[in-house]
Design a protein around this motif. Structure first.
Motif, PDB file in Angstrom:
ATOM      1  N   LEU A 104      14.655  77.153  30.550  1.00 58.42           N
ATOM      2  CA  LEU A 104      14.463  78.601  30.479  1.00 58.42           C
ATOM      3  C   LEU A 104      12.984  78.974  30.430  1.00 58.42           C
ATOM      4  N   ARG A 105      12.221  78.200  29.659  1.00 55.78           N
ATOM      5  CA  ARG A 105      10.828  78.591  29.417  1.00 55.78           C
ATOM      6  C   ARG A 105       9.808  77.724  30.150  1.00 55.78           C
ATOM      7  N   GLY A 106      10.270  76.621  30.716  1.00 63.37           N
ATOM      8  CA  GLY A 106       9.350  75.776  31.467  1.00 63.37           C
ATOM      9  C   GLY A 106       8.588  74.776  30.610  1.00 63.37           C
ATOM     10  N   HIS A 107       8.741  74.826  29.281  1.00 60.38           N
ATOM     11  CA  HIS A 107       8.056  73.872  28.413  1.00 60.38           C
ATOM     12  C   HIS A 107       8.754  73.853  27.049  1.00 60.38           C
ATOM     13  N   GLY A 108       8.327  72.951  26.165  1.00 60.64           N
ATOM     14  CA  GLY A 108       8.954  72.882  24.849  1.00 60.64           C
ATOM     15  C   GLY A 108       7.921  72.946  23.739  1.00 60.64           C
ATOM     16  N   ASP A 109       6.808  73.618  24.018  1.00 65.01           N
ATOM     17  CA  ASP A 109       5.724  73.687  23.039  1.00 65.01           C
ATOM     18  C   ASP A 109       6.000  74.814  22.046  1.00 65.01           C
ATOM     19  N   LEU A 110       6.134  74.443  20.769  1.00 74.25           N
ATOM     20  CA  LEU A 110       6.543  75.437  19.766  1.00 74.25           C
ATOM     21  C   LEU A 110       5.526  76.560  19.612  1.00 74.25           C
ATOM     22  N   ARG A 111       4.239  76.262  19.844  1.00 78.63           N
ATOM     23  CA  ARG A 111       3.226  77.304  19.667  1.00 78.63           C
ATOM     24  C   ARG A 111       3.413  78.432  20.674  1.00 78.63           C
ATOM     25  N   ARG A 112       3.934  78.074  21.857  1.00 80.38           N
ATOM     26  CA  ARG A 112       4.033  79.095  22.897  1.00 80.38           C
ATOM     27  C   ARG A 112       5.469  79.585  23.085  1.00 80.38           C
ATOM     28  N   LEU A 113       6.388  79.096  22.243  1.00 81.97           N
ATOM     29  CA  LEU A 113       7.769  79.561  22.351  1.00 81.97           C
ATOM     30  C   LEU A 113       8.016  80.676  21.344  1.00 81.97           C
ATOM     31  N   GLY A 114       9.169  81.341  21.476  1.00 76.76           N
ATOM     32  CA  GLY A 114       9.526  82.341  20.480  1.00 76.76           C
ATOM     33  C   GLY A 114      10.552  83.301  21.037  1.00 76.76           C
ATOM     34  N   PHE A 126      12.927  80.000  17.745  1.00 77.82           N
ATOM     35  CA  PHE A 126      14.022  80.963  17.795  1.00 77.82           C
ATOM     36  C   PHE A 126      13.703  82.260  17.062  1.00 77.82           C
ATOM     37  N   TRP A 127      13.155  82.128  15.841  1.00 78.91           N
ATOM     38  CA  TRP A 127      13.055  83.305  14.999  1.00 78.91           C
ATOM     39  C   TRP A 127      11.800  84.140  15.260  1.00 78.91           C
ATOM     40  N   LYS A 128      10.690  83.414  15.388  1.00 79.63           N
ATOM     41  CA  LYS A 128       9.415  84.089  15.632  1.00 79.63           C
ATOM     42  C   LYS A 128       9.512  84.976  16.880  1.00 79.63           C
ATOM     43  N   ASP A 129       8.770  86.082  16.903  1.00 82.35           N
ATOM     44  CA  ASP A 129       8.726  86.897  18.113  1.00 82.35           C
ATOM     45  C   ASP A 129       8.032  86.119  19.211  1.00 82.35           C
ATOM     46  N   ALA A 130       8.418  86.428  20.434  1.00 81.32           N
ATOM     47  CA  ALA A 130       7.776  85.755  21.546  1.00 81.32           C
ATOM     48  C   ALA A 130       6.298  86.098  21.544  1.00 81.32           C
ATOM     49  N   PRO A 131       5.435  85.082  21.751  1.00 80.90           N
ATOM     50  CA  PRO A 131       4.006  85.392  21.784  1.00 80.90           C
ATOM     51  C   PRO A 131       3.691  86.380  22.915  1.00 80.90           C
ATOM     52  N   PRO A 132       2.730  87.281  22.699  1.00 79.98           N
ATOM     53  CA  PRO A 132       2.503  88.371  23.628  1.00 79.98           C
ATOM     54  C   PRO A 132       2.145  87.907  25.031  1.00 79.98           C
ATOM     55  N   ASN A 133       1.358  86.846  25.106  1.00 79.94           N
ATOM     56  CA  ASN A 133       0.915  86.435  26.444  1.00 79.94           C
ATOM     57  C   ASN A 133       1.814  85.348  27.021  1.00 79.94           C
TER      58      ASN A 133
END
Lengths: 503, 139
Positions: free
Chosen positions: A350-360, A430-437
């Motif tokens: 879905l997101r193209g990667h599994g990096d937690l810093r850039r997921l949300g 899952f819980w954190k809002d998606a990062p803006p960029n």
């Protein structure tokens, strides 16, 4: 009975051959692989029922009698694991069809997967040490190609570490096997069990036990030989990680279980203390690694290491209830770990990667996916009433009964840290809002990915149902695990079944 | 492919049938004497590899007619099938079955160990050629 025991090896072999012949037609390959894995699963269940009713089943390949020919043996442990292998194989085949890119899928993926399953089932069923080595090599060859299929830089780097460490392990295994053969003159495991017990030089046997410990410990990713696993398991496509996580390192644990409940049981104070210390170190190393990582599949890879520690701890305690706990944990972990890697695959799709810093923001966007992840994650962390809870509960109780308080203390801390590392994935992805960029797929690319992710949920849902079922059917499954442990603790059953009372 | 040498091309044309017959000879004597499916397959693979070296992999593939991967699959089936014969008509998987009627003039007795070796022959031939052709075509 002969036919039944040969089938788990023959079915994947035939499927591999047929999928090779149908190299051009992907649909036929998928159908063949699906049919093969389904029949493997059914065979596993039939063997399990047979063993449950009639006791340990034995087949002599080629019709040569036991210590000379090659023996296939199915006790409860083997039968359970073959069934689990069938479940993982079936789910993997379905997941591959929905998630893997066509280029890799065409490049002999299905033949390799089936060869891998042949090696895994062969290892579970063989009653011969050298044959076990051969099955390990079959697995190693297939897994190495699967790991590097596609040939990206990261894959080759991970594959190299994987290959070298596993070759070292094979060399040590072969050396230990050769020395053991020199000492006791047999490679049949049942025969070895009898000979080792009667062997005068216990020092030599302790040394050999340690050599086997290193060889199988390397395969199982036990401390201090675990570093190759987190360095390689996150590099291939998720479906490959999933089948490796579910089955491959478990084969190493199976080999340890077999060796240290049947062959080297004369000097428990030494061998099983070493096992207990290494098990605790493995748990700590694995879970600390998991806590430090920031990528989903890397976290999961380190958690494989810590769950291997739990399994080996069950073996080290060496009581009926501890072994039953280990068997239960093994079954639970095979299903849950495979499923978690599938889920990581869906997220990466879905997101193209599994990096937690850039997921949300996955919870808001994908509630179903989130709930499925939560079930598996909590099960792994050991929250009641899910399967992982019962597995850990039994192990802890076994530890208390055996008065291994320090090991139990470590296990409890590790379980808490496992929960922490799972909540980290939950909170950040899952819980954190998606990062803006955040980068998002658009247009047609997005539609294709959405569709494939939706379909790939099918095996995920199926495995989640199995996980929940293990949790709610904990009673009967634990009964079975207890019976398995009983068989493991009484090797004479195995020996009599193989050698027929004549030695 | 660069231009091949006349010497190699001529030699290959002469060697090809000799090598193939020799590989079959190795396969046949394998049961009781040195030889067998593995070496036989390698010698046959060497024959086709020589053709690939002198005339290019395309020509070698045409002479082989079957895709190497498919040959591997077929070989695995033949080998596994030989094991199953023992399971059905004998007592155990991979048991050697030597039917009385199965006798050919030059080859001799034919049984499942022989057909198993034929399977090995095919797998080795297919595998070696798949690797070799892929490497050549990669250039």
């Amino acid at each position: 009975m002969d036919t039944l025991l040969v089938l788990p090896i023959l079915i994947p072999l035939a499927t591999a051959a047929l999928t090779l012949i149908a190299a051009r037609a992907l649909r036929i390959q998928r159908a063949l692989s699906f049919a093969g894995m389904a029949s493997l699963l059914i065979t596993g269940v039939v063997i399990l029922l047979h063993v449950d009713e009639h006791g340990i089943a034995v087949a002599q390949a080629g019709g040569w009698a036991a210590p000379y020919g090659i023996t296939l043996v199915a006790d409860r442990l083997s039968a359970l694991l073959v069934t689990a292998a069938g479940v993982v194989g079936l789910a993997t085949t379905v997941f591959t069809g929905f998630s893997l890119d066509r280029r890799r899928e065409r490049a002999s993926f299905y033949p390799l997967l089936n060869v891998l399953l042949m090696g895994v089932c062969g290892s579970f069923l063989t009653g011969d040490l050298f044959n076990l080595y051969v099955c390990f090599e079959v697995m190693l060859m297939a897994s190495f190609v699967l790991l590097t299929l596609g040939g990206t830089r990261a894959q080759l780097e991970g594959g190299l570490k994987y290959l070298i460490l596993n070759l070292v392990s094979s060399a040590i295994f072969l050396t230990a096997g050769g020395l053991l053969y020199r000492a006791v003159g047999t490679l049949n495991m049942a025969d070895i069990a009898e000979q080792v017990a009667a062997y005068p030089d216990t020092g030599l046997m302790d040394t050999l036990a340690m050599l086997f410990l290193v060889a199988f410990g390397l395969k199982a990713a036990m401390f201090p030989f675990f570093f190759w696993l987190p360095a390689s398991y996150h590099t291939p496509p998720p479906v490959v990680s999933a089948v490796f996580a579910g089955l491959l390192s478990k084969v190493g644990v199976y080999a340890l279980l077999r060796t240290f409940t049947m062959m080297f049981t004369g000097h428990l104070a030494f061998t099983h203390t070493v096992l207990a210390v290494l098990a605790c170190a493995t748990m700590i190393a694995g879970v600390l690694g998991a806590v430090a990582q920031m990528e989903i599949r890397r976290i999961l890879s380190f958690q494989i290491v810590s769950s291997i520690g739990f399994l080996i701890l069950g073996l080290a305690l060496m009581s009926k209830i501890a072994l039953a706990g280990a068997v239960f944990y093994l079954l639970h972990n095979i299903v849950v770990k495979t499923n978690l890697f599938f889920l990581a695959g869906v997220i990466e799709k879905l997101r193209g990667h599994g990096d937690l810093r850039r997921l949300g923001g996955l919870w808001r966007e994908r509630p179903v996916l989130s709930v499925l992840f939560l079930v598996s994650a909590l099960s792994l962390a050991g929250i009641p009433p899910l399967s992982g809870f019962w597995a850990k509960l039994v192990l802890l109780r076994a530890g208390l009964e055996g008065e291994w308080y320090w090991a139990i203390g470590i296990a409890v801390v590790v379980a808490l840290l496992t929960l922490y590392s799972m909540t980290k994935i939950w909170a950040l992805a899952f819980w954190k809002d998606a990062p803006p960029n955040e980068f998002a797929f658009t247009g047609r690319e997005r539609d294709v990915r959405e569709k494939s992710a939706r379909r790939a949920m099918l095996p995920v849902v199926a495995l989640t149902v199995v996980t929940v079922a293990i949790g709610f059917l904990a009673g009967p499954i634990f009964e079975m695990a207890l019976a398995t442990a009983e068989q493991l603790l009484d090797p004479s059953q195995y020996v009599t079944a193989v050698l027929g009372g004549v030695s | 492919m660069n231009q091949s040498s006349i010497v190699l091309g001529t030699a290959v044309r002469l060697m090809l049938p000799v090598l193939l017959v020799y590989s079959l000879f190795l396969l046949q004597r394998g049961h009781h004497a040195p030889g067998g499916g593995f070496v036989g397959g390698l010698v046959a693979a060497a024959a086709f590899s020589l053709v690939a070296l002198s005339d290019g992999p395309g020509r070698a593939r045409r002479i082989l007619r079957v895709q190497p991967l498919r040959l591997m699959g077929l070989g695995l089936l033949v080998a596994a099938g030989s094991g199953v014969v023992g399971l059905i008509w004998g007592d155990a998987f991979l048991q050697g079955i030597w039917p009385k009627w199965a006798y050919l003039p030059v080859i001799g007795k034919i049984g499942t160990p022989f057909t198993f070796d034929v399977g090995v022959f095919m797998v080795v031939l297919g595998f070696a050629l798949e690797v070799f052709f892929t490497l050549l075509e990669d250039e």
